[in-house]
Design an enzyme around this catalytic site. Structure first.
Site, PDB file in Angstrom:
ATOM      1  N   CYS A 188       0.828  -1.210   0.000  1.00  0.00           N
ATOM      2  CA  CYS A 188       0.000   0.000   0.000  1.00  0.00           C
ATOM      3  C   CYS A 188       0.860   1.258   0.000  1.00  0.00           C
ATOM      4  O   CYS A 188       0.413   2.318  -0.428  1.00  0.00           O
ATOM      5  CB  CYS A 188      -0.970  -0.008   1.177  1.00  0.00           C
ATOM      6  SG  CYS A 188      -0.190   0.121   2.793  1.00  0.00           S
ATOM      7  N   CYS A 347      13.142   8.540  -8.584  1.00  0.00           N
ATOM      8  CA  CYS A 347      11.835   7.994  -8.209  1.00  0.00           C
ATOM      9  C   CYS A 347      11.557   8.405  -6.769  1.00  0.00           C
ATOM     10  O   CYS A 347      12.137   9.376  -6.282  1.00  0.00           O
ATOM     11  CB  CYS A 347      11.791   6.471  -8.389  1.00  0.00           C
ATOM     12  SG  CYS A 347      12.917   5.576  -7.312  1.00  0.00           S
TER      13      CYS A 347
END
Length: 389
Positions: A188, A347
């Site tokens: 998640c 990233c």
């Protein structure tokens, strides 16, 4: 064991439910339930298990509360950030129902301790999110004859099933004999999740635990059928679909006695779940193929590729960066710049950027490097006003 006058008052509204009744409440009072994981699934499940009056509730979680947990892990508060999750949960649960015995196990579940912990309980709720832990929970529970309520949630969807029901139903390995590739597993923290979605799944897990322990599935007019429930929170309407699942696999390595290869001895002495399930190896670059955020900051106008998903890029990004999500980049064989261009790849954490650089080099872009630590490190070392999410 009967109920006290206080318990009649506390649980009266569920005592009068025909499917539950006095005997159901007494069964809960005599039962010991273990919740593995006090996160998005575990928090709502724990609230309703304790509220319902299970005699003993155990919590396994070695992690601490982070502020990013609070939108969905509703037992924890701003005041309990950095506290052990199991202790934070216990604080709130003790206020909710002081009649319930709450045990905490602030450890990472492992082959060394799973049997010792599980032997203290009658039913298990798997509220974890990693394949290695799911297989360990399943194998330990099956060998001890315990039913497992298993749930999960990601983004806007969730799922729920009952495993090894009454030590006769199918187990996790019956459905998934081998683990998924590590690259296909999304946490998640990477894929995101809406709080109410994971909350709904946790509440449903608590309800199934109540049904199992109160004996609902053992009634003469009820026949337990293995199932998988799929919840979707988005779309024109919310939806919940339930599918019948096959029964025990005749080839299962743990729940079928005739084909059993996994025993307690094997789990405790031989089986390394993390190795068996695999782990994404992000350390794929040499030292000279990586740069620090300080080195990136020193560049005047670098050609900077941000490989996060577009949803994350839209939240916040560095000026003049170009968004090419990693999944899209993997299918590209050229960029709109010459092959000799110096390319910096960034990233969120510095993991996906390494995979991106490896791909770029494979298609001829030799002058490319990844940024160590990604945007998280940029916020810590270069710009403290750059949001971390």
């Amino acid at each position: 064991m009967s109920l006290s006058l206080n318990e009649y008052l506390r649980y009266g509204r569920q005592l009068i439910v025909p499917e539950f009744g006095l005997q159901g409440q007494i069964s809960l009072k005599n039962s010991r339930v273990l919740v593995v994981g006090a996160g998005g699934l575990g928090c709502p499940a724990l609230q309703y298990l304790v509220g319902a009056g299970f005699g003993t509730v155990g919590i396994v979680d070695h992690d601490t509360v982070d502020i990013s947990n609070l939108h969905r892990q509703i037992l924890h508060t701003s005041e309990t950030v950095e506290m052990l999750k199991c202790e934070s949960a216990k604080l709130q649960l003790a206020k909710l129902n002081p009649l319930v015995q709450i045990n905490t196990h602030p450890v990472a579940l492992s082959p060394d301790n799973s049997f010792g912990i599980f032997e203290q309980y009658d039913i298990i709720l798997d509220c974890t999110d990693t394949p290695a832990t799911r297989y360990l929970i399943n194998d330990t529970a099956v060998l001890l004859g315990l039913t497992v309520i298993s749930g999960s949630g990601l983004k806007t969807e969730g799922q729920l099933s009952i495993l090894n029901f009454n030590n006769t139903g199918p187990c996790y390995r019956c459905f998934y004999p081998t683990p998924p590739p590590p690259s296909s597993v999304t946490a998640c923290s990477d894929g995101g999740v809406l709080g109410p979605v994971i909350g709904i799944m946790g509440v449903m897990m608590a309800l199934e635990a109540i049904k199992v322990v109160s004996g609902y599935y053992l009634r003469e007019d009820v026949e337990f059928q293995p199932f998988l429930s799929l919840y979707s929170g988005y779309g024109p309407l919310q939806s919940l679909r339930t599918f019948k699942m096959r029964r025990r696999s005749p080839k299962c390595r743990v729940c079928n006695a005739g084909t059993r290869e996994i025993t307690r001895h094997v789990i405790e002495t031989e089986l390394d779940y993390a190795v068996w399930c695999g782990k994404m190896d992000y350390n794929v670059l040499e030292k000279d193929e990586r740069v620090s955020v300080e080195q990136l900051s020193a560049q005047r106008a670098p050609y900077l590729v941000d490989v996060r998903a577009k949803e994350q890029y839209s939240i916040v990004h560095l000026p003049n960066s170009i968004n090419i999500p990693l999944n899209a980049l993997k299918h590209m064989d050229t960029l709109d710049v010459p092959k000799e261009t110096m390319i910096y790849v960034i990233c969120r954490f510095g993991n996906d950027s390494q995979l991106a650089v490896k791909h770029l080099k494979s298609i001829g872009y030799e002058n490319c490097v990844d940024v160590i630590g990604g945007l998280t490190q940029w916020s810590r070392q270069i710009d403290p006003n750059f949001p971390i999410y």
